[in-house]
Design a protein around this motif. Structure first.
Motif, PDB file in Angstrom:
ATOM      1  N   LEU B  75      10.550 -27.932  46.774  1.00 50.37           N
ATOM      2  CA  LEU B  75      11.113 -29.292  46.705  1.00 50.37           C
ATOM      3  C   LEU B  75      11.120 -29.799  45.266  1.00 50.37           C
ATOM      4  N   VAL B  76       9.988 -29.614  44.575  1.00 52.24           N
ATOM      5  CA  VAL B  76       9.877 -30.101  43.200  1.00 52.24           C
ATOM      6  C   VAL B  76      10.849 -29.350  42.293  1.00 52.24           C
ATOM      7  N   MET B  77      10.907 -28.031  42.490  1.00 47.56           N
ATOM      8  CA  MET B  77      11.816 -27.216  41.686  1.00 47.56           C
ATOM      9  C   MET B  77      13.248 -27.722  41.785  1.00 47.56           C
ATOM     10  N   ALA B  78      13.698 -27.993  43.020  1.00 48.94           N
ATOM     11  CA  ALA B  78      15.080 -28.431  43.230  1.00 48.94           C
ATOM     12  C   ALA B  78      15.318 -29.795  42.572  1.00 48.94           C
ATOM     13  N   GLU B  79      14.320 -30.682  42.681  1.00 50.49           N
ATOM     14  CA  GLU B  79      14.490 -32.013  42.074  1.00 50.49           C
ATOM     15  C   GLU B  79      14.579 -31.918  40.549  1.00 50.49           C
ATOM     16  N   LEU B  80      13.680 -31.117  39.959  1.00 47.15           N
ATOM     17  CA  LEU B  80      13.684 -31.008  38.495  1.00 47.15           C
ATOM     18  C   LEU B  80      14.952 -30.308  38.011  1.00 47.15           C
TER      19      LEU B  80
END
Lengths: 409, 396
Positions: B75-80
């Motif tokens: 999730l964090v990867m996609a947001e960043l």
């Protein structure tokens, strides 16, 4: 009758240009410092040498002092030049396409006398056609299969004053603008009439500025042209049939496809060489199915694209083949260009892939071939737009005149 | 089946989204446009992100990290990545090697290296595998050529190992403080049986960084040369058994497919880029007029937007499934397949986005950047090699 043999003269021209590109264009074009830089200045030295070879006046008639080359030869030359550098190919294609239209067909004998000697004498004398204007939306898009909406009239004006024309306006994305000595400027001449005016680059009030885009999205040398109270003699107006000049754009489409082929060939040749040198997995990578099949696909795309391009070029030179039912009455140039641009973008990406990580490095040419192919894919208004125009042609659609045009008549 | 996120997962996602929009996105294009590949990097964004936990989030809680699960990492990867693919990759490169440390290092090594890693906002990790003559050979070593693969040599001298040779394209090379280095310790054995993994701090005598590669995409991300000239590494820095560097996939307790998180990382990064492209394209279609009407009204535009979104949502489903499987320690080829799919999806989606902008006469440098970043996926480790590697796993 079906014959694809090139004549000895055609083969000789191809070999000459191929040698020229290998010796004069590729070395400066592939210099890593140049490849790494964001900007890619025009290789003017190589361009001048190409002009000295006669490539600037290639399509001009022999009577006027050119080589009288047909569209097919122009395509062959453009492809070879683009293998070395697409910008040189684009600049020469533009001058070489406009020269016969202007000097052989549109100019009066008096106009020819005024402009032709200087054109022939100077290897750096290039030509430009200034048509596109800011906010003048020429895309088909929403108007597919419908009467055009919106105002597409030319906003650059030429008013008669005493012994000449006074031109005011602005043109965008004009091919060859930074190096042209002579512009053909589309103007409206008062009461709705449109015309084409010859405007030498040293006319006071004419100013060329850089097209304001960071990334290069055209091949060749482009610029915007400002015309502020530019005065030219009355005699600089081209004849009524000068709109035929626009039809020459059809010839330029085949040149664009040929240019695209040259980019694809450069990528293909680089990948083929590398695949026969690089060893991984215990053998040269071309001996692996994954790479072999990729190279085969690149070759297939290039060969089919060239066949379509040459057919389109040939029909430009032999329009009777359509009337005689040998070839369909379709926009074959657009068909070739759309196919070539989609196929060659894919081919350039595949070629870059053969290089692994080196395929995306700026000091290597592969990433540039991919970018150059992407530029071709999006030249004009893109392949989507071209497909709509082809679809209208398939249906035999004739666009009704706009209300504005009717009112002007 | 349950697609609900936990409160903790949602909180990480929200923090990442805010940081991405407010801090990463504003510098994304400017960093990309810098000519010198060493100068594209920006320590300020790394420090800011590190303070929010984006550098150390994959370190297990018992070692002082955040111990986030794989779903959170995806999730964090996609947001960043939605804000900048290359900046987010710099963070996640640390997650990838945090997983490796957790899975392979001894407690003594963890104490020695995880503590400074956790304490220092500028402590980045990397791993050196590729060499000028050995790329694909390290991933699919040929059975009929046992000498193929990396050549960097390590020889034992008492309590030390002496390393000589060269690595290239190594991520974070010019900015990292600690690297895993694969070196040949038995030159007569095939790659898998003759290679040892070493922990090499950046200040190791005899070890230096050469040039930084000038890539056409992922320009913020630093890929550099590593040069080893009698570099001296203590035996205590050997990871796992000598001549057994392959343990990361063969023996490691937590086998999550491919490269321990590497495949999921890339697929989730691609997802973020696709989200960005979809949003750009939809905004363009709804705000740009042609002939007095919005682009969105055109069938061809609608069909292109449909293609972008269906590919992106299909990728999202696959990415989240792989993350879920990782959290349950399910060992399948799905992570690799998902990474392969992400290569196809990110390129097609960003290309359609560029096509829509170019067709509308809008020259959007960001649309071009996304296409250049997406190109990187085919060039990370030999696209066909990556696919065949996954297929061979299926047949095991």
């Amino acid at each position: 009758m079906y014959d694809l043999r090139l004549s000895p003269e055609q083969l000789e021209i191809r070999d000459t240009v191929r040698d020229f590109v290998a010796q004069e264009v590729k070395p400066p074009a592939l210099d890593p410092t140049r490849l790494e830089a964001q900007t890619r200045p025009l290789l003017t030295g190589a361009l001048d040498k190409a002009a000295q070879l006669g490539l600037r006046t290639l399509a001009l008639s022999e009577e006027a002092g050119g080589a009288g080359a047909d569209t097919l030869i122009c395509c062959i030359v453009t492809e070879e030049l683009a293998v070395g550098d697409p910008d040189i190919a684009a600049v020469l294609a533009q001058t070489s396409t406009l020269a016969p239209a202007l000097f052989d067909r549109l100019m009066t004998p008096q106009q020819r006398e005024r402009f032709l000697p200087a054109f022939l004498a100077d290897d750096r004398y290039h030509l430009a056609l200034a048509q596109h204007e800011p906010g003048r939306d020429a895309t088909l898009g929403i108007n597919y299969h419908r009467a055009e909406t919106g105002d597409r009239s030319c906003k650059t004006t030429a008013l008669r004053a005493d012994d000449g024309w006074v031109i005011n306006g602005r043109k965008e994305r004009v091919a060859n603008a930074p190096i042209a000595r002579l512009f053909v400027v589309e103007v409206s001449t008062g009461t709705g009439g449109a015309g084409m005016l010859l405007v030498p680059s040293d006319t006071p009030g004419l100013r060329v500025t850089e097209s304001g885009h960071g990334v290069r999205w055209q091949h060749g040398a482009y610029g915007d042209v400002e015309l502020a109270d530019c005065r030219v003699p009355l005699d600089n107006l081209l004849g009524a049939e000068s709109q035929a000049l626009l039809a020459e754009a059809g010839h330029r489409i085949t040149q664009d496809a040929a240019l695209n082929l040259g980019i694809g060939r450069a990528a293909y040749e680089a990948a083929l060489d590398y695949a026969q040198l690089r060893v991984q997995g215990g053998r040269r990578i071309i001996e692996h199915q994954a790479i072999g099949a990729k190279l085969a696909e690149i070759a297939i795309r290039l060969e089919v694209a060239r066949a379509a391009t040459w057919q389109a070029a040939w029909v430009c030179d032999n329009p009777d083949a359509v009337a005689g039912r040998s070839l369909p009455d379709l926009p074959l140039a657009s068909i070739a260009q759309v196919f070539a641009s989609e196929a060659i973008y894919r081919a350039a990406k595949d070629a870059a892939e053969c290089f692994g990580a080196m395929g995306v490095m700026r000091d290597m040419p592969l990433q540039q071939y991919v970018h150059d192919a992407l530029v071709c894919l999006h030249s004009g208004a893109g392949t989507g737009e071209a497909k709509l125009r082809i679809a209208e042609a398939l249906a035999g659609y004739r666009r009704p005149a706009t209300a504005a045009a009717l009112a002007a008549e | 089946m349950d697609f609900m996120l936990s409160n903790e997962q949602s909180a990480w996602q929200a923090t990442a989204r805010k940081f991405a929009q407010e801090e990463i996105r504003p510098i994304s294009l400017a960093r990309d446009e810098i000519d010198d590949p060493r100068e594209t990097f920006d320590w300020e964004i790394i420090k800011k992100g590190s303070r929010l936990g984006f550098r150390t989030m994959a370190v297990p809680k018992e070692w002082g990290g955040h111990g986030t699960d794989f779903v959170t990492q995806a999730l964090v990867m996609a947001e960043l990545a939605k804000a900048d693919s290359a900046i987010s990759k710099t963070f996640s490169q640390c997650w990838k090697w945090s997983h490796l440390i957790a899975a392979t290092c001894t407690d003594e090594q963890k104490r020695r290296f995880l503590k400074p890693f956790l304490e220092d906002d500028t402590f980045l990790l990397g791993k050196g595998i590729s060499e000028p003559g050995a790329g694909s050979d390290n991933r699919l070593p040929p059975a009929d050529d046992p000498k193929a693969g990396l050549k960097l040599r390590a020889e034992r001298h008492g309590d030390d190992w002496i390393l000589n040779g060269e690595k290239c394209f190594i991520a974070n090379a010019s900015v990292g403080k600690l690297f895993f280095i694969d070196a040949r310790t038995d030159p007569n054995a095939p790659l898998r049986q003759g290679t040892t993994m070493f922990l090499v701090p950046s200040d190791t005598p005899g070890f230096r960084i050469g040039k930084v590669f000038n890539k056409n995409g992922w320009r913020f991300y630093q890929n550099g040369e590593m040069i080893f000239e009698n570099a001296r590494v203590p035996h205590a820095n050997v990871v796992g058994p000598v001549n057994g560097s392959d343990m990361k996939t063969q023996q490691a307790g937590d086998r999550t497919g491919g490269d321990l998180f590497g495949d999921l990382e890339l697929a989730a990064n691609a997802l973020g880029v696709c989200d960005d492209a979809c949003e750009m394209a939809l905004t363009l279609a709804r705000t740009t007029k042609q002939g007095g009407r919005h682009l969105f009204e055109q069938q061809m535009v609608q069909l292109k937007l449909n293609r972008m979104h269906l590919l992106t949502e299909a990728l999202r489903s696959f990415v989240m499934r792989v993350a879920w499987e990782h959290d349950r320690k399910m060992h399948t080829a799905n992570a690799g397949l998902c990474m392969n799919l992400s290569t196809d999806v990110i390129q097609e989606v960003t290309e359609i986005n560029l096509d829509l902008h170019a067709g509308a006469g809008v020259l959007a440098p960001r649309a071009d950047k996304l296409v250049r970043d997406a190109m990187i996926w085919s060039h990370l480790a030999g696209d066909s090699v990556q696919r065949m590697k996954v297929t061979r796993r299926l047949a095991r």
